[in-house]
Design a protein around this motif. Structure first.
Motif, short mmCIF file in Angstrom:
data_model
loop_
_atom_site.label_atom_id
_atom_site.label_comp_id
_atom_site.label_asym_id
_atom_site.label_seq_id
_atom_site.Cartn_x
_atom_site.Cartn_y
_atom_site.Cartn_z
N MET A 80 1.89 -47.89 10.95
CA MET A 80 0.62 -48.02 11.81
C MET A 80 -0.12 -46.71 11.51
O MET A 80 0.37 -45.66 11.17
N ARG A 81 -1.33 -46.88 11.51
CA ARG A 81 -2.45 -46.01 11.37
C ARG A 81 -2.78 -45.32 12.73
O ARG A 81 -3.02 -46.26 13.89
N PHE A 82 -2.92 -44.08 13.01
CA PHE A 82 -3.03 -43.34 14.37
C PHE A 82 -4.17 -42.56 14.07
O PHE A 82 -4.52 -41.71 12.98
N PRO A 83 -5.30 -42.35 15.16
CA PRO A 83 -6.40 -41.15 15.20
C PRO A 83 -5.57 -39.94 15.04
O PRO A 83 -4.63 -39.74 15.89
N GLY A 84 -6.21 -39.00 14.59
CA GLY A 84 -5.86 -37.90 14.49
C GLY A 84 -6.21 -36.79 15.50
O GLY A 84 -6.72 -35.83 15.48
N ARG A 85 -5.83 -37.20 16.59
CA ARG A 85 -5.91 -36.42 17.71
C ARG A 85 -4.42 -35.84 18.51
O ARG A 85 -3.58 -36.64 18.27
N ILE B 108 -2.20 -38.32 20.74
CA ILE B 108 -1.55 -39.50 20.02
C ILE B 108 -0.18 -39.55 19.74
O ILE B 108 0.56 -40.16 19.46
N VAL B 109 0.30 -38.08 19.43
CA VAL B 109 1.85 -37.78 19.20
C VAL B 109 2.61 -38.58 19.69
O VAL B 109 3.84 -39.05 19.35
N SER B 110 2.40 -38.66 21.28
CA SER B 110 3.49 -39.39 22.04
C SER B 110 3.51 -40.46 21.57
O SER B 110 4.76 -41.32 21.60
N ASP B 111 2.53 -41.35 21.19
CA ASP B 111 2.56 -42.66 20.74
C ASP B 111 3.48 -42.82 19.16
O ASP B 111 4.30 -43.71 19.17
N VAL B 112 3.35 -41.84 18.55
CA VAL B 112 4.13 -41.76 17.39
C VAL B 112 5.48 -41.78 17.79
O VAL B 112 6.39 -42.54 17.30
N SER C 110 10.79 -45.12 17.57
CA SER C 110 11.95 -45.16 18.35
C SER C 110 12.11 -46.60 18.39
O SER C 110 13.28 -47.19 18.28
N ARG C 111 11.01 -47.49 18.80
CA ARG C 111 11.07 -48.78 18.88
C ARG C 111 11.37 -49.48 17.46
O ARG C 111 12.01 -50.42 17.68
N TRP C 112 10.78 -49.15 16.48
CA TRP C 112 10.80 -49.75 15.25
C TRP C 112 12.47 -49.62 14.88
O TRP C 112 12.82 -50.38 14.37
N ASN D 113 16.59 -37.44 16.85
CA ASN D 113 16.06 -36.63 15.84
C ASN D 113 14.99 -37.45 15.00
O ASN D 113 14.30 -36.56 14.63
N VAL D 114 14.87 -38.70 14.96
CA VAL D 114 14.11 -39.23 14.32
C VAL D 114 12.50 -39.16 15.11
O VAL D 114 11.64 -38.70 14.52
N ARG D 115 12.81 -39.09 16.42
CA ARG D 115 11.33 -38.70 17.26
C ARG D 115 11.03 -37.43 17.08
O ARG D 115 9.76 -37.13 16.89
N LEU D 116 12.08 -36.44 17.23
CA LEU D 116 11.74 -34.89 17.02
C LEU D 116 11.01 -34.70 15.63
O LEU D 116 9.67 -34.12 15.48
N LEU D 117 11.60 -35.17 14.28
CA LEU D 117 11.07 -34.70 13.16
C LEU D 117 9.92 -35.64 12.95
O LEU D 117 8.76 -35.02 12.44
N ALA D 118 9.62 -36.91 13.46
CA ALA D 118 8.37 -37.58 13.21
C ALA D 118 7.06 -36.77 14.07
O ALA D 118 6.16 -36.65 13.67
N THR D 119 7.59 -36.23 15.24
CA THR D 119 6.73 -35.30 16.00
C THR D 119 6.35 -34.21 15.17
O THR D 119 4.96 -33.89 14.95
#
Length: 160
Positions: free
Chosen positions: A12-17, A20-24, A29-31, A48-54
């Motif tokens: 997914m593409r996310f706007p650079g704001r 938006i990090v909570s959406d990432v 996690s859902r994927w 760990n996936v959530r933390l590192l992706a953040t």
């Protein structure tokens, strides 16, 4: 990555704001849990996936045109393979790679230190119009417990 037996499980593409990090975090996690339902029982892997992706997404927003330019964006892609999960964040960064900072008195700049410490593998790929920062984490595998006679989920910190 297909040649390594990995398949894309989300992109997914996310706007650079910053907001938006909570959406990432929600999307990675859902994927993971949709493609690998047993991951829902492994809170450490999901966390760990959530933390590192953040950490990697925040770096894309804070340090590149992805967040500094009003129309900036970044893309998150997640791969799943036999025993591994890989997350890539493609940003509008410069050709120079991100830097690991070693300032114990600093109030920021530890994101890549966290990635380097927690990920089994990580790195940077440079592209013509940006770069990709990626990390990999091992995924539990089902092994057979001979004493109990039942399949159990165990994780020993190594690639299964």
């Amino acid at each position: 990555m297909a040649e390594l037996g990995m398949q894309v499980i989300g992109e997914m593409r996310f706007p650079g704001r910053p907001e938006i990090v909570s959406d990432v975090r929600i999307y990675v996690s859902r994927w993971l849990v949709i493609e690998l339902p047993r991951a829902a029982d492994d809170g450490e892997l999901v966390d760990n996936v959530r933390l590192l992706a953040t950490e990697v997404a925040v770096n894309a927003i804070k340090h590149t045109l992805s967040g500094r330019w009003g129309k900036g964006s970044f893309r998150v892609r997640m791969w799943l393979g036999d025993g591994w999960v890989r997350v890539e964040v493609m940003d509008q960064g410069w050709w120079s790679g991100p830097r690991l900072r070693d300032d114990p008195d600093g109030t920021s700049g530890r994101g890549l230190q966290i990635v380097a410490a927690m990920a089994a593998n990580w790195g940077v790929k440079r592209h013509w119009l940006g770069r990709t920062v990626w990390f990999e984490l091992p995924v539990q595998s089902a092994r057979f417990d001979l004493e109990a006679g039942n399949p159990v989920e165990i994780f020993d910190g190594r690639n299964p």
